[in-house]
Enzyme design. Structure first.
Site, PDB file in Angstrom:
ATOM      1  N   SER A 190      46.480  26.825  33.638  1.00  0.00           N
ATOM      2  CA  SER A 190      46.405  28.287  33.542  1.00  0.00           C
ATOM      3  C   SER A 190      45.238  28.702  32.659  1.00  0.00           C
ATOM      4  CB  SER A 190      47.716  28.811  32.949  1.00  0.00           C
ATOM      5  OG  SER A 190      47.575  30.155  32.547  1.00  0.00           O
ATOM      6  N   TYR A 203      54.095  28.614  25.545  1.00  0.00           N
ATOM      7  CA  TYR A 203      53.852  28.343  26.977  1.00  0.00           C
ATOM      8  C   TYR A 203      52.407  27.885  27.161  1.00  0.00           C
ATOM      9  CZ  TYR A 203      52.091  29.390  31.613  1.00  0.00           C
ATOM     10  OH  TYR A 203      51.428  29.307  32.815  1.00  0.00           O
ATOM     11  N   LYS A 260      50.546  24.115  28.325  1.00  0.00           N
ATOM     12  CA  LYS A 260      49.507  23.894  29.343  1.00  0.00           C
ATOM     13  C   LYS A 260      48.336  23.122  28.737  1.00  0.00           C
ATOM     14  CE  LYS A 260      51.439  25.629  32.951  1.00  0.00           C
ATOM     15  NZ  LYS A 260      51.886  24.714  34.013  1.00  0.00           N
TER      16      LYS A 260
HETATM   17  C1  WQD Z   1      48.890  41.090  32.402  1.00  0.00           C
HETATM   18  C2  WQD Z   1      48.509  42.380  31.689  1.00  0.00           C
HETATM   19  C3  WQD Z   1      49.915  42.947  29.833  1.00  0.00           C
HETATM   20  C4  WQD Z   1      53.552  43.780  32.084  1.00  0.00           C
HETATM   21  C5  WQD Z   1      50.615  35.382  31.930  1.00  0.00           C
HETATM   22  C6  WQD Z   1      50.398  33.919  31.609  1.00  0.00           C
HETATM   23  C7  WQD Z   1      49.585  33.277  32.691  1.00  0.00           C
HETATM   24  C8  WQD Z   1      50.280  33.476  33.989  1.00  0.00           C
HETATM   25  C9  WQD Z   1      50.466  34.967  34.279  1.00  0.00           C
HETATM   26  C10 WQD Z   1      51.797  31.854  34.865  1.00  0.00           C
HETATM   27  C11 WQD Z   1      48.612  42.252  30.173  1.00  0.00           C
HETATM   28  C12 WQD Z   1      50.011  43.990  30.943  1.00  0.00           C
HETATM   29  C13 WQD Z   1      52.257  43.423  31.756  1.00  0.00           C
HETATM   30  C14 WQD Z   1      53.977  45.120  31.878  1.00  0.00           C
HETATM   31  C15 WQD Z   1      51.794  45.661  31.041  1.00  0.00           C
HETATM   32  N1  WQD Z   1      51.512  32.789  33.962  1.00  0.00           N
HETATM   33  N2  WQD Z   1      51.402  44.365  31.259  1.00  0.00           N
HETATM   34  N3  WQD Z   1      53.076  46.019  31.356  1.00  0.00           N
HETATM   35  O1  WQD Z   1      49.997  37.778  30.200  1.00  0.00           O
HETATM   36  O2  WQD Z   1      47.859  37.969  31.604  1.00  0.00           O
HETATM   37  O3  WQD Z   1      49.378  36.024  31.935  1.00  0.00           O
HETATM   38  O4  WQD Z   1      51.229  35.509  33.193  1.00  0.00           O
HETATM   39  O5  WQD Z   1      51.257  31.549  35.866  1.00  0.00           O
HETATM   40  O6  WQD Z   1      49.480  31.902  32.409  1.00  0.00           O
HETATM   41  O7  WQD Z   1      49.663  33.815  30.404  1.00  0.00           O
HETATM   42  O8  WQD Z   1      50.086  38.260  32.692  1.00  0.00           O
HETATM   43  O9  WQD Z   1      51.165  39.983  34.075  1.00  0.00           O
HETATM   44  O10 WQD Z   1      52.247  39.332  31.864  1.00  0.00           O
HETATM   45  O11 WQD Z   1      50.149  40.661  31.863  1.00  0.00           O
HETATM   46  O12 WQD Z   1      51.002  46.498  30.567  1.00  0.00           O
HETATM   47  O13 WQD Z   1      55.150  45.504  32.135  1.00  0.00           O
HETATM   48  O14 WQD Z   1      49.429  43.406  32.068  1.00  0.00           O
HETATM   49  O15 WQD Z   1      49.886  43.570  28.563  1.00  0.00           O
HETATM   50  O16 WQD Z   1      47.554  42.987  29.580  1.00  0.00           O
HETATM   51  P1  WQD Z   1      49.285  37.567  31.490  1.00  0.00           P
HETATM   52  P2  WQD Z   1      51.005  39.552  32.654  1.00  0.00           P
END
Ligand code: WQD
Length: 351
Positions: free
Chosen positions: A126, A151, A155
């Site tokens: 990731s 997490y 990785k």
């Molecule tokens: C993306 C953006 C949040 C939810 C993680 C893991 C990565 C992969 C994907 C496994 C951020 C914002 C989110 C919400 C929001 N995991 N957000 N409101 O954190 O980039 O990546 O998940 O495959 O390895 O690190 O993904 O979708 O959680 O967040 O504003 O209800 O959306 O703050 O900026 P992330 P995410």
């Protein structure tokens, strides 16, 4: 046909990869204890491919049970290892659960690769391994920084364990660093099935839009970005899936220069959270009820990929754009709702 063992085959990326492998001539089996996945997803894989997939409901943290799967399938020539817990927030609350599950399952798989002389290994990694990069786009040579969560640390450890064990086992490996996998297969027969309240952005958007959640939160609009919200590289899950097939083809054609190659899997385009919301609303003609709240701990400000190495060496060209991702994600959410309503009606008739 070449047989590939896919761990986590009932998961979101695993199921989409089963489809792509089958459509590219591979024979596949899945190993998934369904602790975080639903085996029914394999019905969708069968609808798309016409192939019924065997899933071994086995806990990969139990070596003897893992070993038995390999013993029963001596013709396995490659492994794609997806099986792991992946909720960033949960990993912060329960780090030992993540270290125990994600690392011990990997160790057992690698031990079986050695015992059964499996030559090819693809590891699901990731972009989270980069931590909070100083600059984007990030290349595969961008320095690895402190992981932002347990997490992410699993990785980073996973990549190091693979790199440091394959020499003694004559395994050829590839590490695939996904950016943000989203969307659903164009057939809308398979897609993401989040467990509980979604932590990731796109399921939070679709569940809010369909009414499962009353409102969603945008975590922070005071970041140093074009509109104050975080920037991510969203990549369609089917593009991610195809990269795994290309990775195996690459290894089997012995095109790898080292015995452990790393590839970024992103579109190379960074979009802000608010841009994604606006795109979702526009292409699905729905209004989203959201509010801006404080930043979420552990979020990186901006990260998106330099994907030139995967394009050049794997011949990987992402097919889907952000609109495709938003359309398929919404159509999958609508389908899950229809199926839920049908199920409720059948239950009502039975009771
Ligand atoms: C993306 C953006 C949040 C939810 C993680 C893991 C990565 C992969 C994907 C496994 C951020 C914002 C989110 C919400 C929001 N995991 N957000 N409101 O954190 O980039 O990546 O998940 O495959 O390895 O690190 O993904 O979708 O959680 O967040 O504003 O209800 O959306 O703050 O900026 P992330 P995410």
């Amino acid at each position: 046909m070449k047989k590939i063992l896919v761990t986590g085959g009932c998961g979101y990326i695993g199921s989409h990869t089963l489809v792509d492998l089958i459509q590219n001539g591979y024979n596949v089996i899945s190993v998934d204890n369904n602790s975080r996945s639903n085996p029914d997803i394999l019905n969708g894989v069968e609808k798309i491919t016409g192939v019924k997939i065997k899933n071994y409901c086995v806990d990969l943290c139990v070596f003897d049970d893992t070993h038995a799967v390999f013993q029963e399938n001596p013709d396995i020539i490659g492994i794609i290892h997806f099986a792991a817990y992946k909720a960033v927030g949960e990993s912060v609350e329960n780090p030992l659960l993540y270290f125990d599950n994600n690392i011990n399952s990997l160790i057992n798989i690698l031990r079986c690769c050695a015992v059964f002389s499996i030559p090819y290994f693809v590891f699901s990694s990731s972009c989270t391994v980069y931590g909070n990069p100083d600059l984007s786009p990030v290349t595969e040579e961008t320095p690895i920084k402190q992981a932002e969560s347990p997490y992410g640390y699993t990785k980073q450890m996973g990549e190091n364990i693979v790199q440091q064990t394959i020499n003694s086992n004559h395994i050829q490996a590839i590490l695939l660093r996904y950016f943000n996998p989203v969307g659903a297969h164009p057939s809308i027969e398979i897609g993401e099935i989040p467990l509980g309240k979604p932590a990731n952005l796109i399921p939070a958007i679709t569940q809010t839009a369909i009414g499962k959640l009353p409102k969603m939160q945008v975590f922070g609009n005071d970041y140093p970005t074009k509109d104050g919200s975080c920037v991510r590289d969203f990549i369609h899950v089917s593009d991610i899936a195809h990269a795994h097939t290309l990775a195996l083809n690459f290894l089997m054609a012995e095109k790898n220069k080292t015995n452990c190659e790393v590839f970024n899997l992103g579109t190379g385009n960074g979009y802000t959270v608010l841009e994604v919301i606006k795109t979702f609303e526009k292409c699905n003609k729905v209004r989203l009820n959201y509010e801006t709240t404080k930043r979420r701990q552990g979020d990186v400000i901006e990260i998106y990929a330099n994907n030139e190495k995967a394009k050049r060496e794997l011949g990987w060209i992402p097919k889907y754009n952000l609109e495709d991702m938003m359309l398929t994600a919404w159509q999958w959410e609508l389908k899950m709702k229809r199926e839920q309503s049908l199920g409720d009606q059948q239950d009502a008739q039975l009771n």
